[in-house]
Design a protein around this motif. Sequence first.
Motif, PDB file in Angstrom:
ATOM      1  N   SER A 145       0.408   5.529  -0.660  1.00 35.78           N
ATOM      2  CA  SER A 145      -1.037   5.607  -0.206  1.00 35.78           C
ATOM      3  C   SER A 145      -0.916   5.059   1.231  1.00 35.78           C
ATOM      4  O   SER A 145      -2.164   5.406   1.878  1.00 35.78           O
ATOM      5  N   LYS A 146      -0.280   4.151   1.728  1.00 40.07           N
ATOM      6  CA  LYS A 146      -0.222   3.594   2.904  1.00 40.07           C
ATOM      7  C   LYS A 146      -0.107   4.906   4.061  1.00 40.07           C
ATOM      8  O   LYS A 146      -0.944   4.954   5.091  1.00 40.07           O
ATOM      9  N   LEU A 147       0.916   5.849   3.742  1.00 42.04           N
ATOM     10  CA  LEU A 147       1.199   6.861   4.575  1.00 42.04           C
ATOM     11  C   LEU A 147      -0.085   8.051   4.616  1.00 42.04           C
ATOM     12  O   LEU A 147      -0.448   8.306   5.504  1.00 42.04           O
ATOM     13  N   GLY A 148      -0.863   7.893   3.592  1.00 42.32           N
ATOM     14  CA  GLY A 148      -2.002   8.901   3.366  1.00 42.32           C
ATOM     15  C   GLY A 148      -3.142   8.220   4.250  1.00 42.32           C
ATOM     16  O   GLY A 148      -4.043   8.964   5.159  1.00 42.32           O
ATOM     17  N   SER A 149      -3.354   6.887   4.610  1.00 40.41           N
ATOM     18  CA  SER A 149      -4.053   6.227   5.375  1.00 40.41           C
ATOM     19  C   SER A 149      -3.557   6.158   6.748  1.00 40.41           C
ATOM     20  O   SER A 149      -4.584   6.513   7.550  1.00 40.41           O
ATOM     21  N   ALA A 150      -2.485   6.193   6.943  1.00 38.97           N
ATOM     22  CA  ALA A 150      -1.937   6.522   8.415  1.00 38.97           C
ATOM     23  C   ALA A 150      -2.215   7.949   8.813  1.00 38.97           C
ATOM     24  O   ALA A 150      -2.724   8.166  10.089  1.00 38.97           O
TER      25      ALA A 150
END
Length: 404
Positions: free
Chosen positions: A78-83
């Motif tokens: 999820s964090k990498l999707g936001s990044a």
Amino acid sequence: MRISTAQMFNQSITSVLDKQSATSKVLDQLSSGKRVNTAGDDPVAAIGIDNLYQQNALVNQFIKNIDYATGHLAVAESKLGSAESLVSSIKDQVLRGVNGSLTDIDRVTIANEMRSSLEELLSIANSRDESGKYIFSGNQTSTQPFAFDTAGNIVYSGDSGVRQAVVASGVTVGTNLPGDSVFMNAANAIGDFSVNYLPAQVGEFSVESAKIVTPGAHVPVAPEGYTFTFTDNGVGGVNLEVFDSAATSQVVVANFDPTNPVSFNGIEVKVDGTPVPGDSFTMSPQTEVSIFDTINQAISLIEDPNKVNTPQGSAELAQLLDNMASGTKQIDFDRGIAGNDLKRVESYQSSHADEKLVNSSALSLLEDLDYASAITEFEKQQLALNAVSTLFSRVGSTTLFDYI
């Protein structure tokens, strides 16, 4: 054969105790609902039951490990999707910032927006899990992975460790993605070297690629670096000469044609555009780039009114946009790793659930009690106990004087 009173008494009491023991055993089975409570109840079944309990305990541990891995991988994904979305937004800001119709104040405003986006990206890279551990710091989970140094560059303080979880016999899955892989080690878009364009550049050109194509023929000289200098060839074109860091000529290309790559020392360089006499650029080894450095350089480009929308600025912009795309690709690659690992652990979780169901069914067959049969046996043993007890009381009270 003579039977003494003591002998008769012992036989009678033994018979009573045996019947009490048998009745108590059935009563224990009815109370626990289990046919096998001790190994003595059924030695063969007890071995199978013990093995099945051990298998279930192992499966339960696997399931706990899978739950742990699933939680951490889901957060990382999820964090990498936001990044990824944030870097794409920053790329759009860069393209807005180099619009020739903007004023210097407009560009400063866009640069400030980009700096805020960079800080947001840094916050994502420093994310923590539910226990307060840093997600992207490798094995150094108590160390903040990313921070600005005194020079204003973002440095990585974690390591490249990947924490493994055992999700099945002989199968491990990584539960984290180290931050250097995600944010610091994107492939250099043009190859094995980075290019420094000079303020005196007049020609509209940039380096399309710079790669070591023949490693066996490549002889690096420390410090390795090359200078490309274009001079007038006297007939309306340019000659190219390449020097190493010791100012030793590596190759001379007369009547330079941008459509043909320049080859020297096992390196091949492709130039896109048209350099003019007096143009020059330098090149130094760099196989990987940091998305943070790329964004910082883009901010500096937009903030510099003497560079943006110049041949030098346009050449740098092309390199920065390519490296930004490479950084996005690297984030997407690591996000894909997290997604694939999530699918793997979900598959193992399903198989473990099936295995546990099979084991539980086998356990039920081996140890569960047939209540109808057990109640019948209990009544039979109780009846036998009553009969033996009654007989014992009668025999115990009988004496020779009863017959005199």
